[in-house]
Design a protein around this motif. Structure first.
Motif, PDB file in Angstrom:
ATOM      1  N   TRP A   1       0.492  14.155  -2.216  1.00  0.00           N
ATOM      2  CA  TRP A   1      -0.060  13.113  -2.540  1.00  0.00           C
ATOM      3  C   TRP A   1      -1.674  13.298  -1.830  1.00  0.00           C
ATOM      4  O   TRP A   1      -2.350  13.339  -2.293  1.00  0.00           O
ATOM      5  CB  TRP A   1       0.865  12.131  -2.562  1.00  0.00           C
ATOM      6  N   ASP A   2      -0.778  13.682  -0.892  1.00  0.00           N
ATOM      7  CA  ASP A   2      -1.544  13.118   0.830  1.00  0.00           C
ATOM      8  C   ASP A   2      -2.575  14.364   0.649  1.00  0.00           C
ATOM      9  O   ASP A   2      -4.502  13.428   0.348  1.00  0.00           O
ATOM     10  CB  ASP A   2      -1.090  13.547   2.097  1.00  0.00           C
ATOM     11  N   GLU A   3      -2.961  15.536  -0.016  1.00  0.00           N
ATOM     12  CA  GLU A   3      -3.691  16.517  -0.310  1.00  0.00           C
ATOM     13  C   GLU A   3      -4.812  16.057  -1.509  1.00  0.00           C
ATOM     14  O   GLU A   3      -5.639  16.224  -1.362  1.00  0.00           O
ATOM     15  CB  GLU A   3      -3.563  17.889  -0.195  1.00  0.00           C
ATOM     16  N   ARG A   4      -4.836  15.236  -2.154  1.00  0.00           N
ATOM     17  CA  ARG A   4      -4.542  15.418  -3.931  1.00  0.00           C
ATOM     18  C   ARG A   4      -5.362  13.987  -3.543  1.00  0.00           C
ATOM     19  O   ARG A   4      -5.874  13.639  -4.501  1.00  0.00           O
ATOM     20  CB  ARG A   4      -4.258  15.517  -4.359  1.00  0.00           C
ATOM     21  N   HIS A   5      -5.140  13.224  -2.755  1.00  0.00           N
ATOM     22  CA  HIS A   5      -6.010  11.770  -2.919  1.00  0.00           C
ATOM     23  C   HIS A   5      -6.609  10.888  -2.054  1.00  0.00           C
ATOM     24  O   HIS A   5      -6.185  11.359  -0.285  1.00  0.00           O
ATOM     25  CB  HIS A   5      -5.099  10.553  -3.328  1.00  0.00           C
ATOM     26  N   ASP A   6      -7.996  10.741  -2.136  1.00  0.00           N
ATOM     27  CA  ASP A   6      -8.244  10.458  -1.144  1.00  0.00           C
ATOM     28  C   ASP A   6      -8.926   8.891  -1.310  1.00  0.00           C
ATOM     29  O   ASP A   6      -8.894   8.342  -2.621  1.00  0.00           O
ATOM     30  CB  ASP A   6     -10.072  10.709  -0.786  1.00  0.00           C
ATOM     31  N   LEU A   7      -8.851   7.934   0.207  1.00  0.00           N
ATOM     32  CA  LEU A   7      -9.377   6.606  -0.227  1.00  0.00           C
ATOM     33  C   LEU A   7     -11.130   6.606  -0.572  1.00  0.00           C
ATOM     34  O   LEU A   7     -11.694   6.565  -0.029  1.00  0.00           O
ATOM     35  CB  LEU A   7      -8.827   5.931   0.994  1.00  0.00           C
ATOM     36  N   ARG A   8     -11.399   5.658  -1.629  1.00  0.00           N
ATOM     37  CA  ARG A   8     -12.679   5.289  -2.109  1.00  0.00           C
ATOM     38  C   ARG A   8     -13.210   4.269  -0.591  1.00  0.00           C
ATOM     39  O   ARG A   8     -12.258   3.669   0.021  1.00  0.00           O
ATOM     40  CB  ARG A   8     -12.402   4.390  -2.927  1.00  0.00           C
ATOM     41  N   PRO A   9     -14.058   4.145  -0.684  1.00  0.00           N
ATOM     42  CA  PRO A   9     -15.347   3.629   0.407  1.00  0.00           C
ATOM     43  C   PRO A   9     -14.452   2.325   0.554  1.00  0.00           C
ATOM     44  O   PRO A   9     -15.183   1.554   1.372  1.00  0.00           O
ATOM     45  CB  PRO A   9     -16.598   3.733   0.252  1.00  0.00           C
ATOM     46  N   ASP A  10     -14.449   1.948  -0.847  1.00  0.00           N
ATOM     47  CA  ASP A  10     -14.471  -0.125  -0.949  1.00  0.00           C
ATOM     48  C   ASP A  10     -12.111   0.087  -0.731  1.00  0.00           C
ATOM     49  O   ASP A  10     -12.330  -1.383  -1.088  1.00  0.00           O
ATOM     50  CB  ASP A  10     -14.156  -0.179  -2.233  1.00  0.00           C
ATOM     51  N   GLN A  11     -11.753   1.310  -0.061  1.00  0.00           N
ATOM     52  CA  GLN A  11     -10.383   1.134  -0.576  1.00  0.00           C
ATOM     53  C   GLN A  11     -10.061   0.827   0.846  1.00  0.00           C
ATOM     54  O   GLN A  11     -10.555   2.140   2.031  1.00  0.00           O
ATOM     55  CB  GLN A  11     -10.199   1.809  -0.936  1.00  0.00           C
ATOM     56  N   GLY A  12      -8.760   0.374   1.393  1.00  0.00           N
ATOM     57  CA  GLY A  12      -8.233   0.312   2.989  1.00  0.00           C
ATOM     58  C   GLY A  12      -6.842   1.192   2.576  1.00  0.00           C
ATOM     59  O   GLY A  12      -6.866   1.062   4.084  1.00  0.00           O
ATOM     60  N   ASP A  13      -5.774   0.864   1.675  1.00  0.00           N
ATOM     61  CA  ASP A  13      -5.487   1.821   1.578  1.00  0.00           C
ATOM     62  C   ASP A  13      -4.993   2.178   0.339  1.00  0.00           C
ATOM     63  O   ASP A  13      -5.479   1.311  -0.547  1.00  0.00           O
ATOM     64  CB  ASP A  13      -4.454   1.136   2.679  1.00  0.00           C
ATOM     65  N   ALA A  14      -4.198   2.935  -0.178  1.00  0.00           N
ATOM     66  CA  ALA A  14      -3.050   3.042  -1.628  1.00  0.00           C
ATOM     67  C   ALA A  14      -2.343   3.597  -1.607  1.00  0.00           C
ATOM     68  O   ALA A  14      -2.105   4.262  -0.309  1.00  0.00           O
ATOM     69  CB  ALA A  14      -4.780   4.039  -2.476  1.00  0.00           C
ATOM     70  N   PHE A  15      -1.506   3.440  -2.427  1.00  0.00           N
ATOM     71  CA  PHE A  15      -0.216   4.252  -2.679  1.00  0.00           C
ATOM     72  C   PHE A  15       0.382   4.636  -4.608  1.00  0.00           C
ATOM     73  O   PHE A  15      -0.828   3.819  -5.682  1.00  0.00           O
ATOM     74  CB  PHE A  15       1.041   3.277  -1.606  1.00  0.00           C
ATOM     75  N   THR A  16       1.162   4.987  -4.118  1.00  0.00           N
ATOM     76  CA  THR A  16       2.162   5.111  -6.017  1.00  0.00           C
ATOM     77  C   THR A  16       1.439   3.994  -6.483  1.00  0.00           C
ATOM     78  O   THR A  16       0.591   3.527  -7.710  1.00  0.00           O
ATOM     79  CB  THR A  16       2.718   5.866  -6.211  1.00  0.00           C
ATOM     80  N   GLY A  17       2.002   2.486  -6.385  1.00  0.00           N
ATOM     81  CA  GLY A  17       1.729   1.581  -7.026  1.00  0.00           C
ATOM     82  C   GLY A  17       0.119   1.011  -7.227  1.00  0.00           C
ATOM     83  O   GLY A  17      -0.357   0.187  -8.438  1.00  0.00           O
ATOM     84  N   THR A  18      -0.765   1.817  -6.382  1.00  0.00           N
ATOM     85  CA  THR A  18      -2.245   1.295  -6.542  1.00  0.00           C
ATOM     86  C   THR A  18      -2.839   1.922  -7.724  1.00  0.00           C
ATOM     87  O   THR A  18      -3.954   1.307  -8.543  1.00  0.00           O
ATOM     88  CB  THR A  18      -2.781   1.677  -5.308  1.00  0.00           C
ATOM     89  N   ILE A  19      -2.474   3.017  -7.491  1.00  0.00           N
ATOM     90  CA  ILE A  19      -3.098   3.982  -9.401  1.00  0.00           C
ATOM     91  C   ILE A  19      -2.350   3.770 -10.100  1.00  0.00           C
ATOM     92  O   ILE A  19      -3.397   3.476 -10.847  1.00  0.00           O
ATOM     93  CB  ILE A  19      -1.962   5.624  -8.645  1.00  0.00           C
ATOM     94  N   MET A  20      -0.798   3.050 -10.317  1.00  0.00           N
ATOM     95  CA  MET A  20      -0.579   2.747 -11.443  1.00  0.00           C
ATOM     96  C   MET A  20      -1.582   0.778 -11.668  1.00  0.00           C
ATOM     97  O   MET A  20      -1.757   1.124 -12.512  1.00  0.00           O
ATOM     98  CB  MET A  20       1.036   1.889 -10.933  1.00  0.00           C
ATOM     99  N   SER A  21      -1.393   0.380 -11.027  1.00  0.00           N
ATOM    100  CA  SER A  21      -2.603  -1.142 -10.876  1.00  0.00           C
ATOM    101  C   SER A  21      -3.789  -0.503 -11.646  1.00  0.00           C
ATOM    102  O   SER A  21      -4.620  -1.215 -12.264  1.00  0.00           O
ATOM    103  CB  SER A  21      -2.804  -1.934  -9.462  1.00  0.00           C
ATOM    104  N   GLU A  22      -4.590   0.286 -10.834  1.00  0.00           N
ATOM    105  CA  GLU A  22      -5.651   0.659 -11.733  1.00  0.00           C
ATOM    106  C   GLU A  22      -5.645   1.517 -13.068  1.00  0.00           C
ATOM    107  O   GLU A  22      -6.744   1.199 -13.949  1.00  0.00           O
ATOM    108  CB  GLU A  22      -6.329   2.207 -10.455  1.00  0.00           C
ATOM    109  N   ASN A  23      -4.378   1.887 -13.201  1.00  0.00           N
ATOM    110  CA  ASN A  23      -3.873   2.909 -14.477  1.00  0.00           C
ATOM    111  C   ASN A  23      -4.268   0.968 -15.747  1.00  0.00           C
ATOM    112  O   ASN A  23      -5.109   1.558 -16.469  1.00  0.00           O
ATOM    113  CB  ASN A  23      -3.258   3.711 -15.135  1.00  0.00           C
TER     114      ASN A  23
END
Length: 789
Positions: free
Chosen positions: A114-136
């Protein structure tokens, strides 16, 4: 008639059709008599043939069963849902997962990929699986809002839009309100053209309500008792807009009388900077003050009236900014520490309105509260969450000039509405807030994301109705209810064998679990999101236009404040939900003794009815157990089975709990993140205590619940994951839920303010406290580091 005619014809065909295929189709020219002979033989020997086939089938099934039993392996699920779930797990695992010791570094094992395949966007301070779900979910909501109203042919099988024509018309009107709000937010050209004008109108109103005749340059005008009315009117004006200034006001369930609504007066959740700890950081304070200088110089009404002398105005802006920051420092110092802010033993201070007014006479609590309350309700009693803050506020106001206080009110207004304005005058503030979280200074979220959030925040229950139709099913709701019910049963079993609790307390605790209300998916009361007329009536006072974004946001804020205060004088509405349906979150409400799981969190990969149950029990089940465990954590334990804040535990039980709770405090306090000065910044074990206890109790209850289900109905394996047992995949699923990453600055902010430990610590700490985990992975030490439930 047509259907009947067709049916008769088909029956005739069935009578004439031979058992075997038509010989003309096969291209074999046979006498008709030969075609009939096999049919007659089968008719005469049908019983013998059927029994023979049945015996052969049973033998085949038994062979497969004994082969599987001998190999010790379950069947492999190869459905699309299982293949998808398996690929998601493999995607998240470290590439070296087979060589990593799960007992020492489980977070790296389950999240390395997960760490290798996910980068934070410039407008993100953090993210986790729940963030991905929320964005979906946001993407789904975007598609809903940008598409036409779904006609009857496009609705799901349990859609609330399968209605009689009159109700369907109301449903479409509600949808049009959503779309108008969204389109107004997306109309950046109009928003930019308006600039700061809508905000300036409010700032001038604030300056008129609390005028300051002098200036710091010409000498100060101290706050006096003659200013109490104007001060109170300003606090009231802002409160009606949803802006907290000197004191925050609210209405909610009385902790000691949970069916009664009571007024609460508390320090503002945020004084100015995101946390009081920041006021000790000289670098942050310096940048913050520079930001204030920039904004005040451009937007302070008194300075704009005297722009002919720009040098003098800029000088005043610097003095105003410095004085406001010093004022905020005093307020922050008087505010409760983060770990005490939500501690019911600290904040529950009931008193008469008359006594409360003596604490801070300048604010005129009675005037503000009775103006916010319904006209037929008079408040005589309230909860003052921090009497010490109120007392310090009195002395601080006496030492503050009117210029500073007016500027403080103006600054709080700017902060509250900055996100609703597109203008160069506010760029300095957006850059500062981004930098404080480690984001790119000039980054902004994609506009559609902000607008989906805007609609969800202001018209969330209407939006929830369309979300449910697209993303939830009755089958999912039933499965969610099953998981939560199973976990309640397992938690009760755990309570029965708890040795450090007195038997009398155990019996009451079991009763409390039985009485916990579980709300799954979506509300059908207050409001009923499946009833268009009910939704329309709920939002009747909200004014939405497709062309006035700022006014729409203002109307939404005012509606929410009025709705909250309208509850005064009525019994607590126990059918209300505190989160809209698309929300990827859950909560336990102590006075209501309820656990709530919006449909937003009941989505892949946390929850899926089509995959082996150990995945959903490992992730969503642990979330469910977490929320249930809150009923008995450092806060929830103070509330009895009816939601009353009372001492229902015996002294020996309290002592047993506190001894075990201290273990959690010590354990999590050892986790660190890089601090602002480069030195390790420790997790606040007291602030995160309740969440850490809930994590440990939740996963224990969820594992026990799943094991019971597994014993009744064995689960299938997942393809490509034969390295793990099903028990191990339960914990892998849990760990995947918390995979995430954070920028240094955001991690610091969360240490200061968040009652949850960092995501990686929630994996490592919870696994260290799970006997089931250690046994499933064959760890050398099976004993949990800390354990309560």
């Amino acid at each position: 008639m047509g259907a009947q005619t067709s049916k008769s014809a088909n029956e005739g065909d069935a009578e004439r059709t031979p058992l075997l295929t038509d010989p003309q189709i096969d291209g074999i020219d046979q006498p008709a008599g030969l075609i009939k002979r096999p049919g007659r033989w089968l008719a005469r020997n049908a019983v013998v043939v059927s029994m023979s086939l049945l015996i052969l089938g049973v033998i085949g099934v038994l062979c497969l069963f004994f082969r599987a039993y001998k190999s010790g392996k379950a069947a492999v699920c190869l459905t699309p849902a299982c293949v998808h779930a398996s690929s998601e797990i493999l995607y998240n695992l470290s590439p070296d997962y087979k060589s990593i010791d799960p007992c020492n570094n489980f977070e790296e094992l389950v999240c390395g990929g997960w760490d290798e395949r996910h980068d934070l966007r410039p407008d993100q301070g953090d993210a986790f699986t729940g963030t991905i779900m929320s964005e979906n979910s946001q993407m789904l909501l975007r598609h809903i809002l940008e598409a036409p109203y779904p006609g009857d042919s496009k609705h799901s099988s349990f859609s609330p839009a399968r209605l009689v024509e009159t109700l369907s018309s109301v449903d479409q009107q509600n949808f049009n309100t959503l779309r108008d709000a969204y389109n107004a937010c997306m109309d950046e050209e109009t928003i930019k053209k308006a600039g700061v004008s809508p905000l300036i109108e409010i700032l001038h109103k604030v300056a008129e309500l609390y005028p300051a005749q002098g200036s710091i340059n010409r000498g100060t005008s101290p706050v006096s008792r003659q200013d109490d009315k104007s001060l109170s009117d300003t606090v009231l004006f802002l409160a009606r807009l949803g802006v907290s200034s000197l004191v925050s006001f609210g209405a909610g369930a009385d902790d000691k009388d949970p069916d009664t609504v009571v007024v609460v007066a508390s320090p503002p959740w945020r004084i100015g900077l995101p946390a009081k700890d920041y006021y000790s950081d000289d670098d942050v304070v310096k940048r913050y003050e520079d930001t204030l200088v920039n904004i005040i110089d451009q937007l302070h009404p008194d300075l704009q009236d005297d722009k002919q002398d720009k040098i003098a105005a800029s000088s005043q802006a610097k003095k105003f900014a410095h004085a406001v920051v010093e004022f905020e420092k005093k307020l922050a110092a008087a505010s409760p520490d983060a770990e005490d802010r939500d501690d019911v033993t600290q904040y529950y201070n009931p008193m008469s309105l008359k006594d409360a007014e003596l604490l801070t006479p300048q604010v005129q609590l009675g005037h503000i509260i009775n103006s916010l309350a319904p006209s037929d309700v008079t408040t005589q009693r309230l909860i003052v969450s921090s009497p010490d803050y109120m007392k310090n506020l009195t002395s601080t106001l006496k030492d503050t000039s009117k210029d500073v206080l007016q500027t403080y009110f103006i600054w709080k207004t700017i902060q509250a509405f900055a996100s609703d304005i597109e203008a160069d005058e506010l760029k300095a503030y957006s850059r500062f807030t981004n930098e404080l979280q480690g984001k790119d200074p000039d980054s902004t979220p994609e506009r559609w994301r902000s607008c989906v959030s805007h609609v969800d925040g202001g018209l969330g229950w209407i939006l929830s109705r369309f979300f449910v139709e697209k993303a939830f099913s009755e089958k999912a709701k039933e499965f969610g209810d099953q998981i939560v019910s199973d976990i309640k049963d397992r938690f009760i079993e755990k309570l029965r064998v708890t040795t450090w609790m007195d038997q009398s307390v155990i019996e009451l605790a079991i009763e409390k679990v039985h009485k916990i209300v579980q709300k799954i998916g979506y509300p059908t009361k207050s409001p009923n999101i499946l009833d268009p007329s009910n939704l329309q009536d709920y939002y009747r006072s909200v004014n939405i236009s497709p062309s006035t974004f700022f006014q729409n946001a203002l109307s939404m804020d005012q509606f929410e404040v009025a709705r909250e205060w309208s509850a005064l004088g009525k019994p607590v509405d126990r059918d209300e939900w505190g989160m809209t349906v698309p929300t990827v979150n859950a909560y336990y409400n102590p006075p209501g003794n309820e656990i709530v799981f919006p449909a937003g969190i009941m989505q892949f990969p946390v929850f899926d009815v089509e995959v082996p149950q150990y995945l959903s029990y490992g992730a969503f089940g642990s979330v469910s157990g977490h929320e249930l465990s809150h009923a008995f954590d450092s806060t929830g334990r103070h509330y009895d089975q009816n939601g009353n804040y009372t001492d229902w535990w015996t002294n020996s039980t309290v002592a047993g709990f506190e001894e075990r709770a201290d273990c959690f405090i010590d354990q999590y306090s050892k986790f660190t993140v890089p601090g602002p000065d480069g030195k390790p910044l420790h997790v606040n074990g007291r602030l995160t205590l309740g969440e850490n206890i809930a994590d440990a109790g939740g996963i224990t209850a969820a594992f026990a619940a799943w094991k019971k289900r597994q014993a009744e109905t064995p689960n299938e394996d997942l393809p490509g994951l034969d390295h793990f047992s099903q028990e191990q995949l339960f914990f892998v699923s849990y760990g995947n839920w918390w995979c995430g990453k954070s920028r240094k600055e955001t991690a610091i902010n969360r240490i200061y303010t968040d009652p949850h430990a960092p995501k990686w610590a929630r994996i490592l700490g919870t696994m260290a406290n799970s006997r089931d985990f250690k046994e499933s992975f064959g760890c050398a030490v099976k004993e949990p580091v800390c354990e309560i439930w």
